[in-house]
Structures are given as C-alpha cells and as structure tokens.
Design an enzyme around this catalytic site. Structure first.
Site, PDB file in Angstrom:
ATOM      1  N   GLU A 465       0.837  -1.213   0.000  1.00  0.00           N
ATOM      2  CA  GLU A 465       0.000   0.000   0.000  1.00  0.00           C
ATOM      3  C   GLU A 465       0.862   1.250   0.000  1.00  0.00           C
ATOM      4  O   GLU A 465       0.512   2.268  -0.593  1.00  0.00           O
ATOM      5  CB  GLU A 465      -0.958  -0.002   1.196  1.00  0.00           C
ATOM      6  CG  GLU A 465      -1.969  -1.148   1.194  1.00  0.00           C
ATOM      7  CD  GLU A 465      -2.725  -1.297  -0.110  1.00  0.00           C
ATOM      8  OE1 GLU A 465      -2.927  -0.277  -0.816  1.00  0.00           O
ATOM      9  OE2 GLU A 465      -3.104  -2.438  -0.459  1.00  0.00           O
ATOM     10  N   HIS A 468       1.711   2.066  -3.560  1.00  0.00           N
ATOM     11  CA  HIS A 468       0.640   2.867  -4.191  1.00  0.00           C
ATOM     12  C   HIS A 468       0.742   4.302  -3.682  1.00  0.00           C
ATOM     13  O   HIS A 468       0.555   5.261  -4.432  1.00  0.00           O
ATOM     14  CB  HIS A 468      -0.737   2.317  -3.807  1.00  0.00           C
ATOM     15  CG  HIS A 468      -1.142   1.064  -4.529  1.00  0.00           C
ATOM     16  ND1 HIS A 468      -1.133   0.953  -5.894  1.00  0.00           N
ATOM     17  CD2 HIS A 468      -1.610  -0.122  -4.056  1.00  0.00           C
ATOM     18  CE1 HIS A 468      -1.566  -0.269  -6.231  1.00  0.00           C
ATOM     19  NE2 HIS A 468      -1.851  -0.929  -5.137  1.00  0.00           N
ATOM     20  N   HIS A 471       3.271   6.305  -5.484  1.00  0.00           N
ATOM     21  CA  HIS A 471       2.771   6.656  -6.817  1.00  0.00           C
ATOM     22  C   HIS A 471       1.943   7.946  -6.733  1.00  0.00           C
ATOM     23  O   HIS A 471       1.989   8.796  -7.616  1.00  0.00           O
ATOM     24  CB  HIS A 471       1.913   5.495  -7.331  1.00  0.00           C
ATOM     25  CG  HIS A 471       1.803   5.388  -8.814  1.00  0.00           C
ATOM     26  ND1 HIS A 471       1.049   4.420  -9.418  1.00  0.00           N
ATOM     27  CD2 HIS A 471       2.315   6.112  -9.836  1.00  0.00           C
ATOM     28  CE1 HIS A 471       1.118   4.556 -10.736  1.00  0.00           C
ATOM     29  NE2 HIS A 471       1.877   5.581 -11.013  1.00  0.00           N
TER      30      HIS A 471
HETATM   31 ZN   LIG Z   1      -2.559  -2.923  -4.925  1.00  0.00          ZN
END
Ligand SMILES: [Zn+2]
Length: 676
Positions: A465, A468, A471
C-alpha cells in the site's frame, strides 16, 4: 448555513465537518460543476485545447474534493448516517457523470479539437489527455447514429441488470448453503480458533454444534485443515456449483446473455470483440498479446506444476493411502506438506515486525531510494485519533505531500487494506499543488502486554500500500485526471508490488526487522525460509491463475453466438491447464463474479501481468543494488511521477531500457533457474 465543505480548503477540515454538511455540499458542488461544463459548451469562441480539454479537466474540482472526503470516510470511519447519505448521493453523482458523457455539445467541441490534433503541437501529456477524453465519449457511443445510440443504451441498461442479477444469484447461493455438524470428530484437524468460530456461527443462528458456510473465512480453513475427506468433498462441490443447479438461481443463461450483449456492444462501436474493446485501454493492447502472454507463461510453468502435483499426490498417498488426488484434497495436503517442509509459522516471525519498526523501515527505504523524509506532525486534522499524520519532504526540503496512516481495525472501517487520496496532485497557473495521500489497513492491534506485532503477510501488505502511496505522493503532472495512480488497469499494481520485494532482502530487513524485546536482528535463515516458502507450489498456483485468464479470454475474445453449453465451453477453455480430475457437478463460470459482475472482464490476466512487471523492474534494481540511486531515479522519473500522462509501455521502456521480460518472474517463482 456555514458549511466547511463549501469553503475553500486545503487540508480536509475533519473537525468542522458534520454529517449534515455532506448532502447540501454535494448538491451545491454538482450545480457548480454543471455550470462549469455549460460554460465550456456555450463558449462563443472556437474550440481549442485550452478552452475545452483543459477547462474540462479542471472543472468540478470542488465536487472532487468533497467526494474524496466523503467516500474515504465511508470506507474508513463510517456509520449508518454516512451510509444513508452515500445511498442518496451515489445516484446523483452517476447521473452527473452520465450527463457529461452524453453531452453531445461538449463532444462536438472535443471532436473539433481531436480532428485537428496533428496541427496543434501538443505535449505528450496533452495528447494523452485529448485522446483519453475523446475516447471516454466515443467508447460510449458519441459517434453513433441515433438508432445505434438507442440500441447501445438498451444494451447498457440490460447489461447492468444482468450483472446485478448474476451477483445476487452468487450471493444467494453462498448464503443458502450451510453444513451443520453435530459430531465434534467431524471437525478433527481444525485449529481451536476455527472450531470456536464455527460454534459461534451455529449459536448465532440458534443451532447446536458447528456451522460451516461458503464464506471464505469459514470455507478456507475447513478445506485446509478438516481431516474428514467426505465432508471436504461435499463442501468443495457446494462451493464449486454456485449458480449451477438448474433452478431460479442458475447463472448459465445470464452468462450467455452477458457475453452476447458485450459482443454486440463492441461490434456496434467498431471493435471485433469485447476483449478488443477493453484492451484498447490497457498496456497489453490486444487479445493476441494477452493470449501469447498466457501461453508463454503456461509453457514455462506447466512442467513445475505437474512435478508439484506429482509430489503432492505421492505425499497424500504416503500419508492416507488415497487413490487419486482430487480438488478437495489440494489445500489440505498442501498445508501438511508445507508444515513438514518449512515449519514456519507467523508466531516465530511476528516479534521481529513491530508495527512502529516496520513503518520506520518503509520510510527508510523510501529515503534511501527517493530521498524522502517523513515528519510526523500534530497540526493536521484527523478523522480518528488512531490516524497518524506526516509531512513528506524531498532531499532538497521541498514539501512533497501529506501522508495519513490509519493502521488498525475498528467498527466503522471496512476490511482489507488500501491507498487513497484526499487531494490529487496537479499544476494550475504555474503552481504545483501537492497531493494528500492516505494508507488504510487493518493490522493486528497492540494489546496491554504486547505492541502491534505484524505477520509477514501484513508486512508485505504495508509495503504494497505504501508503494501505491508513493505513486500518489511523487506525482508530478499538469492535469488532475492523469495524475498519480490514474493509469491503465494493468499498470497500476507495478509501484505497489515492486515495493514488496524489499521485504525479502537482507539489506532492507537490516533497517528495521529487530526483535521487539531483545533488539536482535531477524536471523537470516528465517528470511531464507520465508523466501523458499513463498515459492512453495508456485507452479500449481501459476497454472491455476492462468486457467482463469484463459477462461476469461474464451468468454470475451470470440463471437459467442454459437455457444450453448456453458460447462462444455468452460471445459474446453481449461484444456491445457487441468491438473485435477474434472468434477461434473461444478462449474467455475457460473460464480466467476470478477468477470461477470465486477470489472475484470478481459482483465483477469492482469494479475500475472503485474507480477511480470514488478519482478522485471525489481530485477533491474538487483542488477545494480537494491538501493541504487540511479535505478531509483529512473523509476521515479519515468514511472512514479508520470501517472497516466503517457503510454505505460513507453514509460516502462524508458525506465528499464526494454519491454518487460517474463524470466525475472519465473526465476523469482523458482520455475526456472537463474542463468549464470
Ligand atoms: Zn494494490
């Protein structure tokens, strides 16, 4: 009325928001967004990229901010009142977004710009925005004549009903079944905790003894541990025959209708099949490429899968003298074999993964790779006292992002783990507006005597996580709709999955995996065991995953008009991936909700696709050192900061210097030996 959601805000003003603020804020923000769209359509000036595309992408920002605050709370800190509001506003929001895609005047302006795109000298990001916006209309029929448009709407309406029906049937079938056990010996093999859960379930329904159901938390442990083979068979067949009983909950006709409507819809829009339609907006691009990908992996994984199957069967025979290995034996004997080979359980590892240490670890990894530092601050408003809040800075002390971390379960939070944002990054009038990113998880809570100690699975989830999150945090684009994680479906798991790799590396574990009492570093033989057990039966797991990908493609990449027998068609799609004998009473398709109810149609391959990407990307790090600044810079520059501004294959090639190669995954999974 003073409504904090309708005043301009940067950080979400949690302390001031009351539930009664949401509905009026939504209504007013939807009106404001409509007005912004109308202004674009009614602009007397000729359509340009700026007055149409750019204006459209920055329209509705207030509504976006309110929506993200609201729906994030509905996931992480909800209550009945919030859920009720969600039911009221969700139809309004989908009506608003439908009104945009069906707005012919708006489409005419976008099309006017699109038709002259070659003369406009757009940047790559602008080209992507134009393409994406144009497609969001054309893929919804904006270019069709009136009668075809009408047919498309009919298909869409019918499809949404059928998908709903499909899901309702699966749910009803799941809820209908229960296995009521009244003799304790029938539960032999189950851990105490699982037995207790089964007894509680029975009690909650006013029954004596134990209840086993088709819900995963009940079904999985039974298949894994229950020694009674006949009961495992019964449960397995019940699980595998959902929607396949030739009664009112049967899904076979629904499947045939769904695939034929999808095919017709694709044809109307000018695509050969539904898969062609879907894959146009994926990194994989075409059904042929997906099939080649699945076949190549199958060829490489099959020998390992067959070997593992043979070993498992021999093991099962030696243990219980069974005649042949059936589907209902797989989880049971695999678990026993795994225990025999690795004897690795969570309790041995957990002391080395105190939550605070793991968070520190992931922050240190982010600092070594991307120069980021995380400063915990108390000045940021929280929606719950458990939430931790950070300001994130880069190595030149520029502010990069806010980061919210919300790690423990509580009533009002849904299960699972996810990354989300309260504000996405974008650049407007020369100002780079930085994002507000959040990670929400449900990790083991601290107790009176022990801090929060994570299982290894929770450690990799946290890194996932957080990937992410990076990102989102490192996004550096102009347009909000292309920022951060707004990328093609089969690309979005690269940043998250690649981060998991650091959890298996000595150099990374040395930063944080210390025993919470003694301070001792995790022994490396334990780490080796973790790695080995992670690839246990990887061949079988791969082939199983591929079989679902093949089935999905079989339903969606061909003209379905001649299919009439669902089970026979499925059996044909599974040819080549079968390891276990077929069970005639069961059918996978009739409960394959991912592709018939959810959004995974022609997309199931993307699980493996993402693994290929992350293994190949991490191999690049390994070649140069897992903390290589050069590789990390390239990853940040070409992947993490770029969002969906360019074609992901181009971005990937710029990072890696080549298209992704499947060998890194096969090596990591132990399916082929590393070439030396
Ligand atoms: Zn994922």
């Amino acid at each position: 009325m003073n409504n904090p959601l309708l005043e301009p805000f940067d950080q979400a003003p949690f302390s001031k928001i009351k539930n009664e603020h949401f509905k009026p804020a939504f209504l007013q923000a939807i009106d404001a967004a409509k007005k912004e769209i109308d202004d674009i359509v009614e602009n007397p000036d000729a359509p340009t990229f700026q007055n149409t595309l750019e204006a459209l992408d920055f329209a509705g920002q207030q509504l976006d901010r309110i929506s993200s605050v609201f729906f994030n709370l509905n996931s992480a800190e909800t209550n009945e009142e919030i859920q009720k509001i969600a039911q009221e506003v969700s139809p309004l929001l989908s009506e608003f977004s439908n009104d945009i895609t069906l707005n012919q005047g708006l489409f005419e302006r976008i099309k006017a710009v699109y038709d002259q795109k070659d003369t406009l000298e757009l940047t790559p990001e602008q080209e992507t925005l134009l393409e994406k916006k144009y497609k969001s209309f054309s893929r919804n029929g904006a270019n069709l004549n009136d009668s075809d448009k009408k047919r498309l709407r009919e298909i869409d309406a019918e499809l949404s009903k059928l998908k709903l029906k499909f899901g309702e049937n699966v749910l009803a079938e799941t809820n209908k079944y229960e296995m009521h056990l009244t003799h304790e010996e029938d539960l032999k093999g189950l851990p105490e905790g699982e037995k207790e859960a089964a007894a509680q379930l029975a009690e909650s329904k006013g029954k004596d003894g134990w209840l086993i159901t088709l819900d995963y938390p009940s079904y999985i442990p039974f298949m894994k541990y229950a020694e009674n083979r006949e009961l495992r068979k019964e449960l397995s067949i019940a699980f595998g025959s959902k929607g396949f009983h030739k009664d009112e909950l049967d899904n076979q006709k629904n499947i045939l209708k769904i695939v034929s409507l999808r095919h017709e819809r694709a044809n109307l829009l000018g695509y050969a099949t539904h898969a062609h339609f879907v894959l146009e907006e994926r990194m994989a691009e075409t059904p042929q490429k997906v099939m080649d990908f699945l076949n190549e992996l199958l060829e490489k994984a099959k020998p390992a899968a067959e070997r593992e199957f043979g070993e498992l069967e021999t093991f099962a025979k030696s243990l219980d003298n069974i005649d042949r290995l059936e589907k209902w034996d797989s989880a049971f004997y695999s678990e026993k074999l795994k225990q025999k080979l690795f004897n690795l359980d969570d309790e041995k590892l957990k002391p080395y993964f105190k939550l605070e240490n793991v968070i520190n670890g992931v922050f240190k990894v982010a600092e070594k790779l991307f120069g980021l530092t995380f400063k915990e601050v108390q000045t940021i408003e929280k929606y719950h006292p458990d939430v931790k809040t950070y300001e994130v800075y880069d190595d030149k002390n520029n502010f990069i992002s806010l980061f919210y971390a919300d790690f423990h379960p509580r009533p009002g939070k849904r299960g699972g783990a996810w990354m989300t944002s309260y504000k996405s990054q974008y650049t407007l009038n020369g100002k780079n507006n930085r994002p507000h990113i959040s990670n929400v998880c449900n990790f083991t809570k601290p107790t009176k005597s022990k801090p929060s100690l994570l299982t290894f699975n929770e450690v990799t989830t946290l890194f996932h996580e957080f990937g992410h999150g990076l990102h989102g945090m490192l996004a550096n684009t102009i347009y909000p709709s292309l920022s951060g994680t707004s990328v093609y479906w089969d690309f979005v798991e690269l940043p998250s999955q690649v981060m998991e790799n650091w959890c298996y590396e000595k150099e990374a574990l040395e930063l944080f995996a210390f025993h919470y009492e003694t301070g001792e570093l995790i022994p490396m033989e334990l780490v080796e065991k973790i790695k080995e057990s992670a690839t246990f039966q990887e061949g079988m797991a791969t082939v199983r995953q591929l079989s679902f990908g093949f089935l999905d493609m079989a339903w969606h990449s061909k003209d379905p008009s001649n299919i009439n027998d669902v089970k026979a068609y499925e059996a044909k799609a599974f040819e080549g991936t079968d390891l276990f004998p077929d069970t005639p009473q069961t059918c996978m398709s009739t409960s394959f909700s991912h592709i018939f109810q959810g959004g995974y149609s022609s997309g199931y391959y993307s699980y493996k696709w993402a693994e290929v990407l992350d293994a190949d990307a991490f191999a690049h790090f390994k070649e140069n050192g897992i903390f290589s600044k050069t590789v990390a810079d390239k990853f940040k520059e070409n992947v993490l900061s770029k969002g969906g501004t360019e074609n992901p294959m181009e971005l990937y090639k710029r990072f890696r210097g080549a298209e992704p190669n499947i060998d890194a995954l096969l090596e990591r999974a132990g399916l082929i030996k590393k070439a030396s």
